[in-house]
Design an enzyme around this catalytic site. Structure first.
Site, PDB file in Angstrom:
ATOM      1  N   CYS A  10       0.825  -1.203   0.000  1.00 34.19           N
ATOM      2  CA  CYS A  10       0.000   0.000   0.000  1.00 34.19           C
ATOM      3  C   CYS A  10       0.870   1.268   0.000  1.00 34.19           C
ATOM      4  O   CYS A  10       1.600   1.525  -0.941  1.00 34.19           O
ATOM      5  CB  CYS A  10      -0.979  -0.055   1.166  1.00 34.19           C
ATOM      6  SG  CYS A  10      -2.371   1.073   1.048  1.00 34.19           S
ATOM      7  N   HIS A  11       0.821   2.073   1.063  1.00 33.33           N
ATOM      8  CA  HIS A  11       1.609   3.295   1.167  1.00 33.33           C
ATOM      9  C   HIS A  11       3.018   3.046   1.732  1.00 33.33           C
ATOM     10  O   HIS A  11       3.819   3.967   1.793  1.00 33.33           O
ATOM     11  CB  HIS A  11       0.888   4.321   2.052  1.00 33.33           C
ATOM     12  CG  HIS A  11      -0.309   4.948   1.417  1.00 33.33           C
ATOM     13  ND1 HIS A  11      -1.517   4.305   1.338  1.00 33.33           N
ATOM     14  CD2 HIS A  11      -0.472   6.151   0.812  1.00 33.33           C
ATOM     15  CE1 HIS A  11      -2.391   5.095   0.724  1.00 33.33           C
ATOM     16  NE2 HIS A  11      -1.780   6.218   0.388  1.00 33.33           N
TER      17      HIS A  11
END
Length: 176
Positions: free
Chosen positions: A109-110
């Site tokens: 994800c991030h």
């Protein structure tokens, strides 16, 4: 022979719950010992998107951790978690040293924000939450929109829907 330990590195809060708990379960189910490292002692606060969820006890501080003690590193996402990690010099150094060790480093994800801050994406192909693609390209990486990308010892995925492929790539890499 001791069970291989897998480091999970998070900030004190802002961790996307399933991006911590699902890989944690996969690592345990594969017979490995997951260890939660953070920038502070105590507990970390996970989130289900923007809503507070569970807490989890921290096993150790990243400032005192050694790459030599772990077989792999997992960087869960959530927006606030990697944003805080990339501001912590001990966390960034640990990630940089882990990538340099050649041992598996899995980020979802991030979480590639921390990889970018550690300056380890140049010349690598990876994926992430779509909003990070410009950051990855600006850091010299090649962003692709795929469920899971393995480039050398880096394993990356885009979001929670990719967790089955992410977890398999992680446990496969540790088992090699």
């Amino acid at each position: 022979m001791a069970t291989a330990k897998i480091a999970f590195l998070t900030a004190p809060e802002g961790i996307e719950r399933v991006e911590l708990t699902e890989p944690w379960k996969a690592v345990k189910d594969a017979g490995y010992d997951p260890i939660l490292l953070s920038t502070k002692t105590g507990e970390v606060q996970t989130f289900d998107h923007l809503d507070k969820s569970e807490t989890q006890k921290v096993d150790g501080q990243v400032s005192g951790a050694s790459v030599d003690d772990f077989a792999a590193l997992v960087l869960p996402g959530g927006v606030a978690n990697p944003d805080a990690l990339r501001m912590d010099k001990d966390a960034v150094s640990f990630v940089r040293d882990f990538v340099a060790s050649g041992k598996p480093v899995a980020a979802i994800c991030h979480a590639p924000w921390t990889l970018i801050e550690a300056d380890v994406v140049r010349g690598k192909q990876l994926t992430s939450w779509p909003s990070l693609q410009t950051d990855i390209r600006n850091a010299g990486g090649d962003w692709v929109d795929e469920e899971v990308v393995v480039d050398g010892n880096l394993i990356t995925s885009r979001h929670p829907d990719d967790l089955p492929a992410f977890n398999k790539a992680l446990t496969d890499a540790v088992g090699q």
